[in-house]
Design an enzyme around this catalytic site. Structure first.
Site, mmCIF file in Angstrom:
data_model
loop_
_atom_site.group_PDB
_atom_site.id
_atom_site.type_symbol
_atom_site.label_atom_id
_atom_site.label_comp_id
_atom_site.label_asym_id
_atom_site.label_seq_id
_atom_site.Cartn_x
_atom_site.Cartn_y
_atom_site.Cartn_z
ATOM 1 N N ALA A 13 4.581 20.948 -41.941
ATOM 2 C CA ALA A 13 3.095 21.189 -41.705
ATOM 3 C C ALA A 13 2.669 20.877 -40.184
ATOM 4 C CB ALA A 13 2.328 20.288 -42.667
ATOM 5 N N TYR A 132 16.428 24.299 -46.331
ATOM 6 C CA TYR A 132 15.875 24.867 -47.419
ATOM 7 C C TYR A 132 16.617 24.420 -48.574
ATOM 8 C CZ TYR A 132 13.524 28.982 -45.157
ATOM 9 O OH TYR A 132 12.898 29.909 -44.288
ATOM 10 N N LYS A 156 12.021 33.984 -43.044
ATOM 11 C CA LYS A 156 13.268 34.366 -42.382
ATOM 12 C C LYS A 156 13.654 33.362 -41.276
ATOM 13 C CE LYS A 156 13.190 36.570 -38.307
ATOM 14 N NZ LYS A 156 11.684 36.748 -37.671
ATOM 15 N N HIS A 186 6.875 39.306 -42.638
ATOM 16 C CA HIS A 186 5.263 39.464 -42.423
ATOM 17 C C HIS A 186 5.005 40.761 -41.965
ATOM 18 C CE1 HIS A 186 6.234 38.710 -37.996
ATOM 19 N NE2 HIS A 186 5.174 39.291 -37.858
ATOM 20 N N GLY A 189 3.018 42.751 -44.433
ATOM 21 C CA GLY A 189 1.588 42.225 -44.774
ATOM 22 C C GLY A 189 0.726 43.241 -43.588
ATOM 23 N N HIS A 248 12.288 43.340 -40.280
ATOM 24 C CA HIS A 248 11.106 43.780 -40.039
ATOM 25 C C HIS A 248 11.008 45.622 -40.163
ATOM 26 C CE1 HIS A 248 9.579 39.891 -39.383
ATOM 27 N NE2 HIS A 248 9.550 40.020 -38.057
ATOM 28 N N LYS A 334 12.684 42.725 -26.470
ATOM 29 C CA LYS A 334 11.804 41.415 -25.775
ATOM 30 C C LYS A 334 11.555 41.707 -24.177
ATOM 31 C CE LYS A 334 11.815 38.515 -29.462
ATOM 32 N NZ LYS A 334 10.518 37.832 -29.799
ATOM 33 N N TYR A 376 -2.090 59.056 -35.756
ATOM 34 C CA TYR A 376 -2.548 60.392 -35.065
ATOM 35 C C TYR A 376 -1.315 61.530 -35.080
ATOM 36 C CZ TYR A 376 -0.352 58.054 -30.823
ATOM 37 O OH TYR A 376 0.542 57.691 -30.184
ATOM 38 N N ARG A 462 11.386 49.490 -19.297
ATOM 39 C CA ARG A 462 11.349 49.997 -20.483
ATOM 40 C C ARG A 462 12.695 49.871 -21.545
ATOM 41 N NH1 ARG A 462 7.930 54.493 -21.932
ATOM 42 N NH2 ARG A 462 9.579 55.551 -23.088
HETATM 43 C C1 BG6 Z 1 8.792 37.430 -35.663
HETATM 44 C C2 BG6 Z 1 9.945 37.193 -34.720
HETATM 45 O O1 BG6 Z 1 9.480 37.315 -36.965
HETATM 46 O O2 BG6 Z 1 8.266 38.381 -35.319
HETATM 47 C C3 BG6 Z 1 9.337 37.128 -33.243
HETATM 48 O O3 BG6 Z 1 10.586 36.075 -34.954
HETATM 49 C C4 BG6 Z 1 8.454 38.129 -32.968
HETATM 50 O O4 BG6 Z 1 10.464 37.112 -32.185
HETATM 51 C C5 BG6 Z 1 7.423 38.368 -34.091
HETATM 52 O O5 BG6 Z 1 7.721 37.785 -31.865
HETATM 53 C C6 BG6 Z 1 6.445 39.367 -33.815
HETATM 54 O O6 BG6 Z 1 5.441 39.473 -34.777
HETATM 55 P P1 BG6 Z 1 4.244 40.019 -34.414
HETATM 56 O O7 BG6 Z 1 3.417 40.374 -35.640
HETATM 57 O O8 BG6 Z 1 3.564 39.798 -33.343
HETATM 58 O O9 BG6 Z 1 4.766 41.558 -34.287
#
Ligand code: BG6
Length: 482
Positions: A13, A132, A156, A186, A189, A248, A334, A376, A462
């Site tokens: 927390a 965990y 993760k 995430h 979501g 992701h 990044k 689009y 880029r």
């Molecule tokens: C996380 C990664 O899962 O997602 C991060 O560990 C990344 O490195 C992040 O910055 C990006 O999430 P979002 O929702 O900002 O695209």
């Protein structure tokens, strides 16, 4: 939401994830009336020696700053919310700590319901995966709900490769049933990601063209315009493929490429996702470009001679009837020139070009996840005016214009609500995770063994030029805005 006293327990927390994402998301649900105000408690658990008030003070700033629609009475609401929050300090490996935790949960439940009545216990592990299992065992031993459901949310990284992920899955699987485990990705979501199934399967004009006969290539792109600041220690061990692509972007790929599920039931949807993953061919080295931004190793938490990729472009090939021959290019980096996540579906040229308009570019359907959600379609149209010439334009659905009154929920809000509702559709199933690791593990092992070159790129650029060449080689025709 079904009834019963609700305890949300956040383990870890006092950590970053909890204060930046988990608590603000719960607060937002609370603020919008999705949580049972008089029948719930939120209990934080962590090692830091803090009082209830200490945790509340730490959280307050994040609740103001992070919630999506600030209103005049938001201060009141923050106080009401924080009144529900209590804290227990204890280690992650001691019976005593988890007995105290159980005692706290039970006493809240009993104060509300006596010894009868249904109760709900949600444990959110905002913790590093290294703990965990030990935490899972103690929860299993001391904190299982005897009067209703127990659910456990995990984040993760679920392992580092197939073997470690399998071991983690097995150990967790010995403690909790698959129905009790909610593995968060995430990206599932996010609004536009959740829209994918609706877009694909509820629109007649997409249904017949979403295949190899019409689609030339697909790109799924993630860019951030900042480096690994503050997270170098974690990142250096994992790299961009484990951090973004294997989870992701691969999840997004599943939703772009899967067949229509029999229904929207969580099992039907995830069955189809697993089928796509199983049809992915082994990744070839010629289909991979890796990069590292030039100032990455300046981070004191990163090793001086690190070869960890902060950029990767990987061509994924799906060997099935719908997609044979269509490259899916997953690209993530990044410290690039902008922050953006999008899906670009590029169509083949219209046959028989009487307009001589190839130079104007192809039809492309772009779904922008962030920033500023949009979809689009790039079209070739007549250039308005007296000349009969063609140009490219867009049919544009920008959410901030079309849905001005709607606040788009944060990914974590939706996913936490789903865990309370017991809907696992947007969570990763054990077999999905296994196949996702199967796909990337041989490549990851080669990268770990320094068998694939890592190209330096400038912070803010880029990314490596080689990645642009790879995209071109796979037949992508550049359009504006790319
Ligand atoms: C996380 C990664 O899962 O997602 C991060 O560990 C990344 O490195 C992040 O910055 C990006 O999430 P979002 O929702 O900002 O695209």
């Amino acid at each position: 939401i079904e009834g019963g006293f609700l305890s949300i327990v956040i383990l870890g927390a006092s950590g970053d994830l909890a204060k930046k994402k988990t608590f603000p998301a719960i607060f937002n649900l609370f603020r919008q009336g999705f949580l049972p105000l008089n029948q719930m408690k939120i209990i934080g658990y962590a090692r830091s020696p803090l009082s209830d008030q200490g945790l509340r003070d730490r959280l307050r700033g994040y609740l103001k700053a992070e919630h999506t629609t600030a209103t005049k009475d938001s201060i009141d609401i923050v106080d009401k919310f924080l009144d529900l929050v209590t804290y227990i300090s204890g280690p992650y490996d001691s019976d005593k700590g988890f007995m105290d935790l159980n005692e706290a949960i039970s006493s809240h439940e009993q104060a509300e319901y006596g010894k009868e009545g249904p109760t709900r216990r949600l444990f959110y592990l905002a913790l590093p995966p290294s703990v965990y299992i030990v935490v899972g065992k103690l929860l299993r031993h001391h904190c299982i709900n005897q009067r209703g459901w127990t659910r456990v949310v995990v984040e993760k990284p679920f392992g580092k490769d197939l073997a470690s992920a399998e071991e983690l899955s097995k150990e967790l699987g010995d403690l909790f049933t698959e129905q009790q485990i909610y593995r968060i990705d995430h990206y599932l979501g996010k609004e536009i990601v959740q829209n994918l199934l609706v877009m694909r399967f509820a629109n007649r004009f997409f249904v017949p063209i979403w295949n190899r006969d019409n689609i030339a290539n697909v790109q799924i792109v993630f860019k951030e315009n900042f480096g690994t600041e503050g997270r170098g220690g974690y990142f250096d061990e994992y790299g961009i493929i484990r951090d973004i692509i294997q989870n992701h972007l691969l999840q997004v790929l599943c939703l772009v490429a899967m067949e229509k599920p029999v229904s929207l039931s969580p099992e039907h949807v995830r069955d189809e996702k697993v089928k796509v993953l199983r049809a992915i061919e082994p990744i070839q080295n010629k289909d991979v470009v890796l990069g590292q931004y030039d100032s990455y190793r300046d981070d004191p938490t990163v090793s001086r001679d690190s070869r960890t990729p902060t950029f990767a472009a990987v061509v994924v090939r799906i060997n099935n009837e719908r997609w044979d021959g269509v490259p899916f290019i997953l690209r993530a980096g990044k410290a690039l020139d902008s922050r953006k996540a999008e899906i670009r579906v590029q169509f083949r040229d219209a046959p028989g070009d009487i307009f001589k308009c190839k130079k104007q570019g192809r039809n492309e359907f772009v779904m922008r996840l962030q920033p500023s959600e949009a979809m689009y379609m790039k079209l070739t149209v007549k250039q308005p005016g007296l000349e009969m010439s063609a140009t490219q334009s867009e049919l544009d659905l920008s959410y901030h214009q079309r849905y001005q009154d709607i606040v788009i929920p944060e990914a974590y809000e939706r996913l936490i609500l789903d865990t309370i509702r017991g809907d696992q559709q947007h969570f990763v199933r054990r077999d999905e995770l296994q196949v996702a690791w199967q796909i990337f593990t041989p490549l990851l092992h080669q990268i770990d063994d320094a068998q694939i070159p890592v190209i330096m790129y400038k912070n803010g650029s880029r990314g490596p030029l080689e990645a642009e060449k790879l995209v071109e080689r796979e037949g992508y025709v550049r359009t504006s805005g790319y």
